[in-house]
Design a protein around this motif. Sequence first.
Motif, PDB file in Angstrom:
ATOM      1  N   HIS A 146       0.803  -1.225  -0.156  1.00  0.00           N
ATOM      2  CA  HIS A 146       0.040   0.055  -0.020  1.00  0.00           C
ATOM      3  C   HIS A 146       0.803   1.226   0.009  1.00  0.00           C
ATOM      4  O   HIS A 146       0.731   2.149   0.811  1.00  0.00           O
ATOM      5  N   THR A 178       0.038   5.501   0.761  1.00  0.00           N
ATOM      6  CA  THR A 178      -1.323   5.588   1.199  1.00  0.00           C
ATOM      7  C   THR A 178      -1.547   5.716   2.899  1.00  0.00           C
ATOM      8  O   THR A 178      -0.457   5.848   3.676  1.00  0.00           O
ATOM      9  N   THR A 179      -2.787   5.772   3.082  1.00  0.00           N
ATOM     10  CA  THR A 179      -2.877   6.114   4.546  1.00  0.00           C
ATOM     11  C   THR A 179      -2.591   4.999   5.705  1.00  0.00           C
ATOM     12  O   THR A 179      -2.534   5.245   6.574  1.00  0.00           O
ATOM     13  N   GLY A 195      -9.103   9.900   7.263  1.00  0.00           N
ATOM     14  CA  GLY A 195      -8.114  10.072   6.444  1.00  0.00           C
ATOM     15  C   GLY A 195      -6.971  10.495   7.005  1.00  0.00           C
ATOM     16  O   GLY A 195      -6.754  10.664   8.117  1.00  0.00           O
ATOM     17  N   PRO A 239      -4.314   9.120  -0.121  1.00  0.00           N
ATOM     18  CA  PRO A 239      -5.212   8.439  -0.791  1.00  0.00           C
ATOM     19  C   PRO A 239      -5.529   6.968   0.234  1.00  0.00           C
ATOM     20  O   PRO A 239      -4.414   6.705   1.022  1.00  0.00           O
ATOM     21  N   GLY A 240      -6.721   6.780   0.259  1.00  0.00           N
ATOM     22  CA  GLY A 240      -6.984   5.588   1.148  1.00  0.00           C
ATOM     23  C   GLY A 240      -6.302   4.303   0.734  1.00  0.00           C
ATOM     24  O   GLY A 240      -5.738   4.134  -0.384  1.00  0.00           O
TER      25      GLY A 240
END
Length: 618
Positions: free
Chosen positions: A540, A543-544, A611, A616-617
């Motif tokens: 990931h 991302t968050t 968030g 971005p998630g």
Amino acid sequence: MSQAKSKKKATGYDKYVNWKLFIIPVVLFFVILILPTPDGMKRVGTQYQIGPKKVVGFLCEELFHKKSSDTEQWELIAAQMMERNMRMGALTKDRFMKRNAKWCKKYKIQADDTNIERAKSFVDKNLTPEQFNEIMKAGFDLRMKKLNYASLQGKDKQAADKGAWHIKVAIAMVVFVVFCFMTECIPLPGVAFCIGLILVFTGVVTRQQVAMFYWSDACWFIMGSLMFAAAFVKTGVDKRMCMMMFKRLAVPNVRWITLIFFIIIAPLAAFISDHALAAMFLPIGMLLYQNSLTEEIPEDRELAKMLMIAIAMACNIGGPGAPSGGARNVIMMTYLTDMFGFDIGYFQWVTYCFPFVLLMIPITWIAVNTLFKPRIKSLAPAMRHLESEIGKMGKWNKHQIWAVIIFVVMVWGWFTEKIFFNMGIYPVRLGIGVIAVAGAVAYLLAGVVNWRDYHEKVDWGVVWLYAGAIIFGRTLDSTGAAYWLADSVINLLAPFGMDQGLPLMLTSNGLTAVLTNLMADGPAAAAVGPITLNMAGIVHPGTTFLPFMAMATAISSSFAYCLIIGTPPNAIVYASGYLEPKDYLRVGIPMWFVANIVVILITAVYWGWRGFGGLPGF
């Protein structure tokens, strides 16, 4: 009634060795030692024993185009400082430029100010932040991924084999110690001494090292805090503090008393030492219990256990609320910043993590009141008795005044010693343990207590018990056993889809929560953090999930609810003499699962909705 039946059941330190049970961990220990060494242990042994030397050599080649044996002193120091930073997860140039002689001395790098400045000057002039970071990551990859045990020869292979043996001994010791703690098949301070003996007999540490490893600042703190608790009890200050806290309760029911413990202690533990809070509230909890007993109910062990566990659990659940709540929080913040460039500010951390503390307060309070069933419900007689005792005392006497003054000075020292050292006000770092022992000596000098009071009222078995916990945790960390466990579990679960998203976070949290019951929270987070953050960065990236993983790992490293050695508050309340190891398990196991679920729910609901800084998630 026969003589055997009329004998009082032995408890705690009165027990002798139960050989029917004790033989089990002994056999398991030796079975693990004689089993073939897994390849994973050999790999981690290589990383820990050979890795630092290989990385220093690699850095010397990259920076100076020389072998490490041919470098000048300042060049070798530069490589050693970079390698040490790499092992700490501090991969940025900015972090390197802040290092000084005190830092080098702490990590046993022999360097003077002149050579340190030459090393920093070279890095500053010749490497951009991006180039520095690339070299550090290349060194990290060399140590963790490219070293191959099968290709080693001679002394390098012997060193790697020795490292793998140390890991195997540490894993065998985990099985031995956990079994002994859970069953009390041997008096618990005896387990603490067994740890040292095992490490010396198996060659993991020398006879000189083992004596030094038994003592640490945390151990000194526990010793000093039990001493000042004894002073509070002798002078009656504990009674006055108790009345100030609870006299306004219209109905001093045990439920509301424990709720006040949670409401006061847990939020404070996010900002000040949980050790100190446990030591402050221990005499209050003991006092409430002792003054609640009546002729009709001369003993209520469930009430005593409930009060002691409430104090420990309140201390344990508060730490994640702020970065100052524990070293684990700062460690994960540092990893996140240096490995991925994401910063979490102090207030930002509080807004994300303090809701966990607020949720855990009512849940843990309900659990403690559900799992422990005291016969005595109302503490009103205790409050009336305390009021009568305080009335007999009259006004504050000089010993009580000195007890409070010394205590206030100690608390001030605990809050400020690190800040004042960093500001240059203190020439040496004192540590909370030294301050606690200094306070205990001050009580002697002020005539508040004599040594007989300490001799009789301090549970010295708990001091040795936690000293054993210190060397136990250090061994898991320094040998690489904790890292091997973390790496093995992550790799084992990867084929089941547990290597990404919330399942990866759940795996990481559960693993960290297991390790933190066996070792200090900081090393537990340090062992798991690099593995899971690196994996998160692969599956990931950007991302968050990365900041969420860092915060979740830090939070789960506070779940040391199950064993006496898990955290200093657990050890401190054990000194009351009212608790058994199974009492920690009674509340610790269900709360361990609940806490892990709460973290995942917070991540999925609150953090996911909020968030993180426009990322971005996942």
